[in-house]
Design a protein around this motif. Structure first.
Motif: not given
Length: 72
Positions: A12-13, A39, A43-44, A46-51, A53
């Motif tokens: 998640h993070y 949250d 989380r955001e 991590h989401e940016k790193k995974v995608s 960006q």
């Protein structure tokens, strides 16, 4: 014995469960809500790193500003 399986905190993070306790402690020291930090920031981020960006200083500033707007 170490617990086996997926580390949902990491999923998640992007932060290991053991390190999350450190983040929570630091959050308390700076009088930040640890759930907000997890949250709305981690989380955001991590989401940016995974995608994949790009995360330069400006984009991280915008991420923090966006999270701060939610608590005003």
């Amino acid at each position: 014995m170490a617990k086996k399986g997926l580390d949902t905190t990491f999923l998640h993070y992007g932060v290991r469960r053991e390190d999350m306790s450190l983040i929570e402690t630091i959050s308390l020291n700076y009088q930040l809500d640890a759930d907000w930090v997890k949250d709305d920031l981690l989380r955001e981020f991590h989401e940016k790193k995974v995608s994949k960006q790009e995360l330069d200083d400006k984009s991280i500033e915008r991420l923090i500003d966006k999270a701060l707007q939610k608590i005003k």
